[in-house]
Enzyme design. Sequence first.
Site, PDB file in Angstrom:
ATOM      1  N   ASN A 173       0.764  -1.115   0.054  1.00 13.80           N
ATOM      2  CA  ASN A 173      -0.186   0.065  -0.178  1.00 13.80           C
ATOM      3  C   ASN A 173       0.931   1.186   0.113  1.00 13.80           C
ATOM      4  O   ASN A 173       1.899   1.211   0.550  1.00 13.80           O
ATOM      5  CB  ASN A 173      -0.926  -0.021   1.289  1.00 13.80           C
ATOM      6  CG  ASN A 173      -1.840   1.395   1.369  1.00 13.80           C
ATOM      7  OD1 ASN A 173      -2.439   1.531   0.330  1.00 13.80           O
ATOM      8  ND2 ASN A 173      -1.804   1.927   2.480  1.00 13.80           N
TER       9      ASN A 173
ATOM     10  N   HIS B 281       0.684   5.138   1.450  1.00 17.38           N
ATOM     11  CA  HIS B 281      -0.042   6.033   2.258  1.00 17.38           C
ATOM     12  C   HIS B 281       0.623   7.276   2.261  1.00 17.38           C
ATOM     13  O   HIS B 281       1.871   7.583   2.398  1.00 17.38           O
ATOM     14  CB  HIS B 281      -0.104   5.300   3.756  1.00 17.38           C
ATOM     15  CG  HIS B 281      -0.678   6.205   4.657  1.00 17.38           C
ATOM     16  ND1 HIS B 281      -2.172   6.456   4.810  1.00 17.38           N
ATOM     17  CD2 HIS B 281      -0.505   7.196   5.725  1.00 17.38           C
ATOM     18  CE1 HIS B 281      -2.613   7.029   5.659  1.00 17.38           C
ATOM     19  NE2 HIS B 281      -1.444   7.634   6.585  1.00 17.38           N
TER      20      HIS B 281
ATOM     21  N   SER C 239       4.857   6.840   2.702  1.00 21.86           N
ATOM     22  CA  SER C 239       5.298   5.458   3.055  1.00 21.86           C
ATOM     23  C   SER C 239       4.650   4.254   2.134  1.00 21.86           C
ATOM     24  O   SER C 239       3.347   4.604   1.989  1.00 21.86           O
ATOM     25  CB  SER C 239       4.897   5.052   4.428  1.00 21.86           C
ATOM     26  OG  SER C 239       5.100   6.315   5.354  1.00 21.86           O
TER      27      SER C 239
ATOM     28  N   ASP D 177      -2.752   0.337   8.118  1.00 22.73           N
ATOM     29  CA  ASP D 177      -1.430   1.301   8.057  1.00 22.73           C
ATOM     30  C   ASP D 177      -0.570   0.623   8.883  1.00 22.73           C
ATOM     31  O   ASP D 177       0.641   1.644   9.278  1.00 22.73           O
ATOM     32  CB  ASP D 177      -1.492   2.565   8.051  1.00 22.73           C
ATOM     33  CG  ASP D 177      -2.343   3.188   7.084  1.00 22.73           C
ATOM     34  OD1 ASP D 177      -2.615   2.628   5.891  1.00 22.73           O
ATOM     35  OD2 ASP D 177      -3.285   4.230   7.346  1.00 22.73           O
TER      36      ASP D 177
HETATM   37  C1  GAR Z   1      -2.879   8.809  -2.794  1.00 22.82           C
HETATM   38  O1  GAR Z   1      -2.383  10.154  -2.338  1.00 22.82           O
HETATM   39  C2  GAR Z   1      -2.561   7.777  -1.998  1.00 22.82           C
HETATM   40  O2  GAR Z   1      -1.451   7.898  -1.172  1.00 22.82           O
HETATM   41  C3  GAR Z   1      -3.812   7.944  -1.050  1.00 22.82           C
HETATM   42  O3  GAR Z   1      -4.800   8.206  -1.749  1.00 22.82           O
HETATM   43  C4  GAR Z   1      -4.484   8.983  -2.957  1.00 22.82           C
HETATM   44  C5  GAR Z   1      -4.739   8.088  -4.135  1.00 22.82           C
HETATM   45  O4  GAR Z   1      -4.513   8.951  -5.123  1.00 22.82           O
HETATM   46  N1  GAR Z   1      -4.184   6.718   0.104  1.00 22.82           N
HETATM   47  C6  GAR Z   1      -4.449   6.573   1.115  1.00 22.82           C
HETATM   48  O5  GAR Z   1      -4.858   8.122   1.630  1.00 22.82           O
HETATM   49  C7  GAR Z   1      -4.734   5.474   1.586  1.00 22.82           C
HETATM   50  N2  GAR Z   1      -4.768   5.415   3.093  1.00 22.82           N
HETATM   51  P1  GAR Z   1      -4.456   8.405  -6.836  1.00 22.82           P
HETATM   52  O6  GAR Z   1      -5.856   7.628  -7.048  1.00 22.82           O
HETATM   53  O7  GAR Z   1      -4.474   9.188  -7.588  1.00 22.82           O
HETATM   54  O8  GAR Z   1      -3.332   7.287  -6.795  1.00 22.82           O
END
Ligand code: GAR
Length: 208
Positions: A108, A110, A142, A151
Amino acid sequence: MLRIGVLVSGGGTNLQAIIDAIESGVIPDSKVELVLSNKEDAMALDRATSAGISTEIIKRSEYESSAEFDEALAQTLSTYSIDLVLLAGFMAILGAGFFTKFENRVMNIHPALIPSFSGAGYYGLKVHQAVLEAGCKITGASVHFVTPEVDAGPLIIQKAVAVKQGDTPELLQRRVMEEVEWLIYPEAIRLFALGLLEVHGRQVIIKQ
Ligand code: GAR
């Protein structure tokens, strides 16, 4: 050939970074075989289709329990013979049952420096809002292996970025994505594809 399945819910910019890194050879001997979304309107699905990647939609509302939803996800990934599962903005929490099939094979990203600003309730823009409210001077992202505890799985790569005066959650999110996320996720996958990651309890060793 490493067969990758990517779980998404939204914009898919991390998915795009992964697709591009495979195409340019940064991630060797790998292919995204499936993009699986729990939201039918996720823009990530359009990105997958443009790249010629198969897509599937599995919605939580179609299942009575979380365990059945998890099973449907795991079953679909198995149908595509997926070796590595990547959560890329996937806004659902996977239960313990999912990991019996994919132990140390789910990653994942984060958008914070875990263990700060992580766990239940911290996702997407909410993370950057909390970082700004706390007055932090640095933040980052991360990449970690996923375990049933949200997480909290073994960390693979973290990278910091400066918080600037005048930042809004949106500006900070963009900087974290551009300067950190789109680089460290492909790098973690590259290391996995090369067989260079070893998990010892909470520690991830990068073999030289
Ligand atoms: C990203 O910033 C990712 O790190 C976050 O959601 C966004 C997705 O963007 N993930 C989380 O918050 C998970 N807890 P994307 O769809 O453009 O890749």
